[in-house]
Design a protein around this motif. Structure first.
Motif, short mmCIF file in Angstrom:
data_model
loop_
_atom_site.label_atom_id
_atom_site.label_comp_id
_atom_site.label_asym_id
_atom_site.label_seq_id
_atom_site.Cartn_x
_atom_site.Cartn_y
_atom_site.Cartn_z
N ARG A 103 41.08 30.48 52.75
CA ARG A 103 40.59 31.83 53.02
C ARG A 103 41.42 32.86 52.28
O ARG A 103 40.90 33.83 51.68
CB ARG A 103 40.61 32.09 54.52
CG ARG A 103 39.75 33.29 54.92
CD ARG A 103 39.79 33.50 56.43
NE ARG A 103 39.25 32.35 57.14
CZ ARG A 103 39.95 31.54 57.92
NH1 ARG A 103 41.26 31.72 58.08
NH2 ARG A 103 39.38 30.53 58.52
N GLU A 104 42.76 32.66 52.31
CA GLU A 104 43.62 33.58 51.59
C GLU A 104 43.37 33.54 50.08
O GLU A 104 43.34 34.57 49.41
CB GLU A 104 45.09 33.26 51.88
CG GLU A 104 45.53 33.64 53.30
CD GLU A 104 46.98 33.25 53.55
OE1 GLU A 104 47.57 32.67 52.62
OE2 GLU A 104 47.48 33.55 54.65
N VAL A 105 43.17 32.29 49.58
CA VAL A 105 42.88 32.16 48.15
C VAL A 105 41.58 32.86 47.80
O VAL A 105 41.48 33.60 46.80
CB VAL A 105 42.85 30.67 47.75
CG1 VAL A 105 42.31 30.52 46.34
CG2 VAL A 105 44.24 30.07 47.85
N ILE A 106 40.55 32.61 48.63
CA ILE A 106 39.25 33.25 48.36
C ILE A 106 39.36 34.77 48.46
O ILE A 106 38.86 35.53 47.61
CB ILE A 106 38.19 32.71 49.34
CG1 ILE A 106 37.92 31.22 49.05
CG2 ILE A 106 36.90 33.50 49.22
CD1 ILE A 106 37.08 30.53 50.12
N THR A 107 40.07 35.23 49.54
CA THR A 107 40.22 36.68 49.72
C THR A 107 40.99 37.31 48.56
O THR A 107 40.61 38.36 48.02
CB THR A 107 40.95 36.96 51.05
OG1 THR A 107 40.24 36.32 52.11
CG2 THR A 107 41.00 38.46 51.31
N SER A 108 42.11 36.63 48.20
CA SER A 108 42.91 37.16 47.09
C SER A 108 42.12 37.12 45.78
O SER A 108 42.19 38.06 44.97
CB SER A 108 44.21 36.37 46.96
OG SER A 108 43.94 35.01 46.67
#
Length: 371
Positions: free
Chosen positions: A266-271
């Motif tokens: 999720r963090e990777v996608i968000t970032s």
């Protein structure tokens, strides 16, 4: 007669001015022994009026009249000398006027320049065509310069955009490396947890085997007592508890790992979305900045062209104004010289008129005396 003889003096002179005043042919008479005085006077004015042949026999009884006559003759001689000097100066002035007209190119006979009109017109047309061609070439040069400036600005903008994108990619690579390291740490933790779980399982099996070996012996003991606790049931319960605990721990570890993986993803996608959004914003802002810089360069180029054309126009008009001022100054100097010459000629004309009036008065005086 038989007495003494006295011959009078004779004077000849003349003056020519404008319409023509001529005074001449003045001759004296003779005085003889018969006490007789003869005198003759002749003069002509303009159109040729001649009065002459005035003679008479007059007895002059007083010496004052002879002295007066002598003085008048002397004054007439001085006037004639002055008239000769004025004629000489007038001739010099006429020569100077002719020389001035010759140097200035002004002659009485107008020159015919019609043969040069065609050549002058052709040269003017060639000058106009050359001016138009020069202006076209200058315009093409300005357009090429503006296009080159636009392409240079676009190239610089694209180069800056590429460098910024490369810098962003390098930053994202660092973030990706950090995420890879974090994932490797999580995988190592997962492996350690799995090893720990295997160790726990192994220890539990060993303990179970030990307990089973202890419970399966050849010893037969009979005790007359109340029945003790069922060890098998207890071991089964313990085994069930351990298995439940192991299953729960395994599930918790799997859930925790899945949660961590989901959070990281999720963090990777968000970032990634944020980076993409920021990149889009940066790209849009850079495009706007590029468009504004192009407009600014175009406006600056147009302003520079207008300033240069204004400076050239001012220089041309200043040059024309200077030439016109020089021509006006030359014409004013010529007018001043002509006015000065006209004033001198007017003064000389007035002087000659005064001389004429005085001569007419002297002639009238002579006429009166002769009468």
């Amino acid at each position: 007669g038989s007495g003494r003889g006295f011959s009078g003096r004779s004077y000849c002179g003349g003056v020519n001015y404008g319409g023509g005043l001529s005074v001449g042919s003045l001759a004296g008479g003779s005085y003889g022994g018969g006490n007789c005085y003869g005198n003759g006077l002749g003069f002509g004015l303009g159109g040729g009026v001649v009065v002459g042949g005035i003679g008479g026999d007059c007895l002059l009884s007083s010496c004052d009249e002879k002295v007066t006559m002598q003085n008048l003759n002397d004054r007439l001689a001085s006037y004639l000398d002055k008239v000769k000097c004025l004629e000489k100066e007038n001739a010099e002035l006429e020569c100077r006027i002719r020389e001035w007209y010759a140097t200035q190119g002004l002659s009485c006979e107008p020159r015919d320049y019609s043969c040069y009109y065609k050549e002058i017109e052709d040269l003017q047309n060639q000058i106009v065509c050359a001016t138009i061609d020069n202006n076209k070439i200058i315009l093409d040069i300005d357009n090429s310069r503006m296009a080159a400036d636009d392409f240079r600005v676009k190239y610089e903008t694209e180069l800056a955009l590429r460098q910024s994108v490369e810098a962003d990619i390098n930053g994202l690579r660092q973030v990706l490396d950090q995420l890879t390291l974090c994932r490797s740490d999580l995988e190592a933790q997962l492996e350690s947890l799995r090893e720990e779980l295997c160790c726990l399982k192994k220890n539990h099996e060993e303990e179970m085997n030990c307990l089973r070996k202890q419970s399966t012996g050849d010893v037969s003991v009979e005790v007359n007592a109340c029945p003790g606790p069922d060890l098998r049931q207890i071991l089964e319960d313990l085994r069930c508890q351990y298995e439940t605990l192991i299953a729960r721990n395994r599930k918790e570890v799997e859930d925790w790992y899945e949660c961590k993986i989901e959070e990281v993803n999720r963090e990777v996608i968000t970032s990634g979305q944020e980076v993409e959004t920021c990149n889009n914003q940066v790209t849009e802002l850079r495009r706007q900045l590029q468009a504004l810089e192009i407009d600014l360069q175009a406006q600056l180029s147009q302003r520079n062209n207008l300033e240069s054309s204004l400076a050239e126009t001012e220089c041309q008009y200043n040059t024309l104004l200077g030439e016109l001022q020089n021509q006006i100054t030359c014409v004013e100097q010529q007018l001043a010289e002509i006015r000065a010459e006209i004033e001198c000629q007017n003064q000389e004309y007035k002087t000659l008129l005064d001389v004429k009036c005085r001569l007419e008065q002297e002639i009238q005086t002579y006429r009166c005396l002769l009468e």
